[in-house]
Scaffold this active site. Structure first.
Site, PDB file in Angstrom:
ATOM      1  N   ASP A 153       0.914  -1.139   0.000  1.00  0.00           N
ATOM      2  CA  ASP A 153       0.000   0.000   0.000  1.00  0.00           C
ATOM      3  C   ASP A 153       0.952   1.187   0.000  1.00  0.00           C
ATOM      4  O   ASP A 153       1.565   1.493   1.030  1.00  0.00           O
ATOM      5  CB  ASP A 153      -0.874   0.008   1.253  1.00  0.00           C
ATOM      6  CG  ASP A 153      -1.840   1.169   1.256  1.00  0.00           C
ATOM      7  OD1 ASP A 153      -1.399   2.304   0.947  1.00  0.00           O
ATOM      8  OD2 ASP A 153      -3.024   0.982   1.563  1.00  0.00           O
ATOM      9  N   HIS A 154       1.120   1.814  -1.157  1.00  0.00           N
ATOM     10  CA  HIS A 154       2.240   2.760  -1.253  1.00  0.00           C
ATOM     11  C   HIS A 154       2.085   3.951  -0.320  1.00  0.00           C
ATOM     12  O   HIS A 154       3.055   4.621  -0.003  1.00  0.00           O
ATOM     13  CB  HIS A 154       2.480   3.202  -2.708  1.00  0.00           C
ATOM     14  CG  HIS A 154       1.549   4.245  -3.210  1.00  0.00           C
ATOM     15  ND1 HIS A 154       0.290   3.969  -3.664  1.00  0.00           N
ATOM     16  CD2 HIS A 154       1.685   5.595  -3.324  1.00  0.00           C
ATOM     17  CE1 HIS A 154      -0.302   5.098  -4.037  1.00  0.00           C
ATOM     18  NE2 HIS A 154       0.521   6.097  -3.846  1.00  0.00           N
TER      19      HIS A 154
ATOM     20  N   HIS B  43      -5.793   2.902   1.145  1.00  0.00           N
ATOM     21  CA  HIS B  43      -5.025   4.082   1.588  1.00  0.00           C
ATOM     22  C   HIS B  43      -5.747   4.862   2.697  1.00  0.00           C
ATOM     23  O   HIS B  43      -5.139   5.243   3.691  1.00  0.00           O
ATOM     24  CB  HIS B  43      -4.790   5.054   0.425  1.00  0.00           C
ATOM     25  CG  HIS B  43      -4.142   4.434  -0.773  1.00  0.00           C
ATOM     26  ND1 HIS B  43      -3.208   3.436  -0.697  1.00  0.00           N
ATOM     27  CD2 HIS B  43      -4.282   4.701  -2.104  1.00  0.00           C
ATOM     28  CE1 HIS B  43      -2.804   3.111  -1.917  1.00  0.00           C
ATOM     29  NE2 HIS B  43      -3.445   3.856  -2.793  1.00  0.00           N
TER      30      HIS B  43
HETATM   31  C1  BG6 Z   1      -3.221   4.660  -6.370  1.00  0.00           C
HETATM   32  C2  BG6 Z   1      -4.539   4.680  -7.075  1.00  0.00           C
HETATM   33  O1  BG6 Z   1      -3.171   3.605  -5.447  1.00  0.00           O
HETATM   34  O2  BG6 Z   1      -3.057   5.882  -5.682  1.00  0.00           O
HETATM   35  C3  BG6 Z   1      -4.636   5.859  -8.018  1.00  0.00           C
HETATM   36  O3  BG6 Z   1      -4.696   3.486  -7.803  1.00  0.00           O
HETATM   37  C4  BG6 Z   1      -4.337   7.135  -7.289  1.00  0.00           C
HETATM   38  O4  BG6 Z   1      -5.911   5.942  -8.621  1.00  0.00           O
HETATM   39  C5  BG6 Z   1      -3.038   7.010  -6.517  1.00  0.00           C
HETATM   40  O5  BG6 Z   1      -4.223   8.163  -8.252  1.00  0.00           O
HETATM   41  C6  BG6 Z   1      -2.808   8.216  -5.653  1.00  0.00           C
HETATM   42  O6  BG6 Z   1      -1.525   8.136  -5.121  1.00  0.00           O
HETATM   43  P1  BG6 Z   1      -0.747   9.416  -4.682  1.00  0.00           P
HETATM   44  O7  BG6 Z   1       0.499   8.895  -4.087  1.00  0.00           O
HETATM   45  O8  BG6 Z   1      -0.539  10.250  -5.909  1.00  0.00           O
HETATM   46  O9  BG6 Z   1      -1.643  10.112  -3.709  1.00  0.00           O
END
Ligand code: BG6
Length: 494
Positions: A183-184, A246
């Site tokens: 989960d980045h 997230h």
């Molecule tokens: C990803 C989603 O996990 O997170 C995307 O699949 C989204 O749809 C992205 O745009 C948002 O990540 P960040 O790091 O730009 O907030």
């Protein structure tokens, strides 16, 4: 110091995720001196291409997507991609894994990775199962020589049932310790900082409860639409794409009790307790506690943008939500009575992820008696793109007799020129190679998150929404405002 040795095998090596995130992250690790010496990357893709062509595409992606302060050296880029290899194979079929095994062996010897392998599944979710099965059949998960770890991207399933099926299938091949569900958001600097802010400061922790906090808002808004991901997004929507993972992670970190140690399982145990304490939203409550939206055409930064239904690979009558807000109650002694409002959406006016902690007002005496509209105190944790903390409180307007205005104490961690925090994929990739799973999702987190979300999607499936219901470039549908207004509150937009 542990010496990390690893072969990273990227399934979906010619895909979007690999180019946007994985290759730039490896480059940044190299440029910052963190890429292990004994490291090589083997990309697997179905396209027929030479190693040279693959490296040149990877180099182009690195230049395009790498974080700003590292856009520099061509030499560094060349060094990085010189450790990248390409293997053409249809990874969904078993035949061909023999050849892959040979390729891996060869690289392992050449780079001295001692049999340590990380399999990164940067592919569409329907391929997770077949790839893992094939890895298992080939005996490539047995940790015979070194470690074998698998990284799985979200969404992990599309509901509880499919997530359980997927997990059971993976569990036949890999043990829970070998599985890294990514989960980045957990790799973002400021997410990790939430724990530090809370548990390393005498200021905050004593106030972090229902005695002093009125409510908490967690926002992740994006200005982009679905870009070229319409196909995937149609099967996900804001709920499966952002909320189930997230956003709930942000909630867990904000609400969890202090863990008894900083060890992986102690932290994860505390996080999961929050998910278990969330009051399930009943079918009827979905209508009052949850809001879904889809953007229609509108304007962003003054230019017209199309509605979701006109995006590439989106059907013109799509009912997929691009916005979701909900009110969540955490029933434990710390939080009972303090609602958490979560919202996320695409095509909103600003790109921001933040947590706003709004404090209760003081009793209606003194200034609170004299001035009707004093703002509540707020603590704002800015996750991105600005990384920092703002304390918003009331102060006397200088030069006036008794005028009170909101003022801010503002700590910005990434404002200094040239300071760009490492991308979360850098941290997470290094953690997988080092065997630290703290910032990855444990199975029970996924399970409880789906249990909670399933009630909502069941109710949503009963009724067709009235979409589109917000204009691109605005803060979401009017119902989202009503969600808070009916509690006498309003969203704090920054
Ligand atoms: C990803 C989603 O996990 O997170 C995307 O699949 C989204 O749809 C992205 O745009 C948002 O990540 P960040 O790091 O730009 O907030």
């Amino acid at each position: 110091m542990i010496v990390i040795r690893s072969l990273l095998i990227v399934f979906g090596g010619t895909g979007d995720l690999a180019h946007r995130k994985i290759y730039p992250a490896i480059y940044n690790l190299y440029a910052s001196g963190h890429l292990p010496e004994h490291f090589a990357l083997l990309a697997i893709g179905r396209k027929d291409k030479s190693e040279e062509a693959f490296r040149s595409e990877a180099a182009t992606a690195i230049k395009k997507f790498s974080r700003e302060n590292r856009s520099g050296s061509q030499d560094d880029i060349n060094h990085t991609v010189s450790r990248f290899y390409y293997h053409r194979a249809d990874f969904t079929v078993y035949d061909g894994y023999d050849e892959l095994k040979e390729r891996m062996k060869d690289l392992e010897e050449r780079y001295g990775t001692q049999g340590n392998r990380v399999y990164y599944l940067a592919v569409a979710p329907e391929h997770f199962g077949p790839i893992v099965e094939n890895i298992g059949e080939m005996g490539l998960s047995n940790q015979n020589e070194g470690y074998d770890r698998v990284v799985i991207e979200k969404p992990f399933g599309k509901d509880l049932k499919s997530a359980v099926q997927l997990n059971n299938l993976i569990a036949l091949v890999f043990s829970e310790e070998q599985i890294y569900r990514i989960d980045h958001y957990l790799g973002k600097e400021m997410l990790q900082n939430i724990s530090v802010i809370r548990f390393a400061n005498a200021f905050f922790e004593p106030l972090w409860n229902n005695k002093y906090i009125d409510h908490i808002q967690i926002t992740s808004s994006e200005t982009v639409g679905v870009e070229n991901r319409g196909g995937y997004y149609e099967s996900a929507g804001a709920m499966r794409d952002m909320m189930q993972n997230h956003m709930l992670q942000l909630l867990m970190l904000t609400a969890m009790e202090p863990p008894i140690s900083l060890k992986t399982h102690d932290i994860r145990d505390e996080k999961i307790k929050i998910l278990k304490s969330i009051v399930p939203i009943s079918s009827q409550q979905v209508d009052t506690h949850v809001v879904r939206g889809q953007y229609g055409e509108g304007k962003l930064y003054g230019s017209p943008v199309p509605g979701y239904r006109s995006e590439d690979r989106v059907p013109p009558n799509s009912d997929t939500e691009t916005y979701m807000a909900m009110k969540v109650e955490v029933e434990n002694t710390r939080w009972v009575g303090v609602p958490f409002y979560l919202r996320t959406g695409k095509r909103m006016p600003v790109k921001t992820t933040n947590i706003v902690i709004e404090f209760r007002s003081l009793p209606k005496i003194l200034y609170f008696k004299e001035f009707n509209n004093l703002e509540p105190n707020r603590l704002i944790i800015e996750i991105q793109p600005r990384e920092g903390i703002i304390m918003r409180f009331n102060g006397k307007k200088p030069g006036t007799k008794n005028e009170i205005i909101p003022v801010e104490l503002d700590f910005c961690q990434n404002c200094a020129i040239g300071e760009v925090s490492p991308d979360s994929y850098e941290k997470l990739l290094l953690d997988v190679m080092a065997g630290d799973s703290t910032l990855f999702t444990r199975w029970d987190e996924v399970e409880y998150a789906w249990k909670f979300m399933d009630n909502i999607s069941l109710r949503w499936n009963e009724q067709a929404p009235d979409f589109p219901n917000y204009e691109a470039g605005t803060w979401g549908p009017p119902d989202a405002e009503r969600l808070l207004r009916s509690d006498g509150r309003s969203w704090f937009n920054r």
